[in-house]
Design a protein around this motif. Sequence first.
Motif, PDB file in Angstrom:
ATOM      1  N   PRO A   1      30.634  42.910  44.967  1.00  0.00           N
ATOM      2  CA  PRO A   1      30.866  41.437  44.771  1.00  0.00           C
ATOM      3  C   PRO A   1      31.551  41.090  43.642  1.00  0.00           C
ATOM      4  CG  PRO A   1      28.529  42.006  45.116  1.00  0.00           C
ATOM      5  CD  PRO A   1      29.107  43.190  44.814  1.00  0.00           C
ATOM      6  N   PHE A   2      31.865  41.752  42.665  1.00  0.00           N
ATOM      7  CA  PHE A   2      32.685  41.516  41.497  1.00  0.00           C
ATOM      8  C   PHE A   2      34.119  41.918  41.645  1.00  0.00           C
ATOM      9  CE2 PHE A   2      28.331  41.974  40.444  1.00  0.00           C
ATOM     10  CZ  PHE A   2      27.806  40.869  39.795  1.00  0.00           C
ATOM     11  N   GLY A   3      34.974  42.310  40.552  1.00  0.00           N
ATOM     12  CA  GLY A   3      36.336  42.434  40.814  1.00  0.00           C
ATOM     13  C   GLY A   3      36.931  43.798  41.385  1.00  0.00           C
ATOM     14  N   VAL A   4      38.060  43.770  41.583  1.00  0.00           N
ATOM     15  CA  VAL A   4      38.665  44.975  42.293  1.00  0.00           C
ATOM     16  C   VAL A   4      39.969  45.441  41.519  1.00  0.00           C
ATOM     17  CG1 VAL A   4      39.988  45.890  44.132  1.00  0.00           C
ATOM     18  CG2 VAL A   4      38.131  44.345  44.627  1.00  0.00           C
ATOM     19  N   PRO A   5      39.954  46.624  40.889  1.00  0.00           N
ATOM     20  CA  PRO A   5      40.885  47.029  39.939  1.00  0.00           C
ATOM     21  C   PRO A   5      42.545  47.131  40.574  1.00  0.00           C
ATOM     22  CG  PRO A   5      39.911  48.970  40.787  1.00  0.00           C
ATOM     23  CD  PRO A   5      39.184  47.808  41.159  1.00  0.00           C
ATOM     24  N   GLY A   6      43.270  46.442  39.563  1.00  0.00           N
ATOM     25  CA  GLY A   6      44.747  46.522  40.270  1.00  0.00           C
ATOM     26  C   GLY A   6      45.564  45.258  40.165  1.00  0.00           C
ATOM     27  N   ASN A   7      46.830  45.209  40.531  1.00  0.00           N
ATOM     28  CA  ASN A   7      47.623  43.964  40.662  1.00  0.00           C
ATOM     29  C   ASN A   7      46.812  42.788  41.562  1.00  0.00           C
ATOM     30  OD1 ASN A   7      49.735  42.046  39.977  1.00  0.00           O
ATOM     31  ND2 ASN A   7      50.546  42.486  41.958  1.00  0.00           N
ATOM     32  N   GLY A   8      46.504  41.573  41.173  1.00  0.00           N
ATOM     33  CA  GLY A   8      45.872  40.740  41.886  1.00  0.00           C
ATOM     34  C   GLY A   8      44.334  40.548  41.707  1.00  0.00           C
TER      35      GLY A   8
END
Length: 257
Positions: free
Chosen positions: A157-164
Motif C-alpha cells: 500500500p505504500f511506495g515503489v522504488p524507482g523513477n516515479g
Amino acid sequence: MPKEPGRHNARGGQLRASKWNRVRGLNRGDLAILLCGIIGFVSLTFGGPLLSHPDAGNHGGAGVRAAEVAAPSVAPPSSVPSPLSSGQPSTAAPTAGTSPVTAAPAPALPEASAPLRILYPAAAIDTAVHPLEPDAAAAASRTVVPPSTMEGYWLTPFGVPGNGSGNTTYIIGHSWEDRDAPFNHLSSRANEGDEFDVVTAAGTIRYRVDTVTTYVKAGLKDSPIWEMVPNRVVLISCYTEDPWGKNVVVSASPVVA
C-alpha cells in the motif's frame, strides 16, 4: 672779456666734474649697502619657501601618493584566475556556430517497480522480497506482522522504488532468536553510510544508509519513518537485543552517481 667766459667755463667744468666725482663716490659707497639691503629683502621675502623646499617636495610626494591611491588598480593578466582553471563555469556567451557546454545529467533510476531482492553485504543480507498487502486495519495502525519466514516483505500500500516513486518503500522481516536469519544483522552490523542494492523488476537501485534507529514497538506507529518521502527505502525488523520490545529501522536514499 674773452678770458672771463673761459674762467667761467673752467669753473663750470670743475663744478660738473666735482659733482660727478661726488656722485661716483656716493654710488661706490652705497653700492655695498644697497646690495646688502637687496639681499636682505630677498632673503626675508623669499627665504621661508626656499628653506622649506624639502617640505614642498614632501607635499608633492603626498600628492603623487594620493593620485596612486585614487587611481584604479589593475591586476596583471597572470593574477586574474581563469574560470576554466579554477573549476568555475564560464559565464561567457557561446560564439556563433558553437553549442554551449552543459553538465551531463545524472543517470535516471529504473522505472518504479516491485522490489524483488535485497543485497546488503555489510549486514550479510541477501534475501528475496515478496509483496505483502496488509488488511485495512493493519495498514491504518501500522502494526503489520510479516509471515513467519526469514525473507523480506514489501508493504504494497505504500511506495515503489524507482523513477516515479511517490512514497517510501517499506520492507520488513523477522529476526530470529535461534537461527542466523538475514534480518538479524540489521541490529548489529548496519551503519550510516553503508550501501546496498534493491533489485526491482525494472533494474537495480543502489541506496546509501542515512540513519539506523531503534524504536519501542508501541511507539513505532507514531514515528517519523511513516512520513511520505519519495524514493526512500526503510528496512524494519525486531531489535535482536530486545526482540519483543523494540524494532530496528534502517532508512536509506538512492545513491546519485
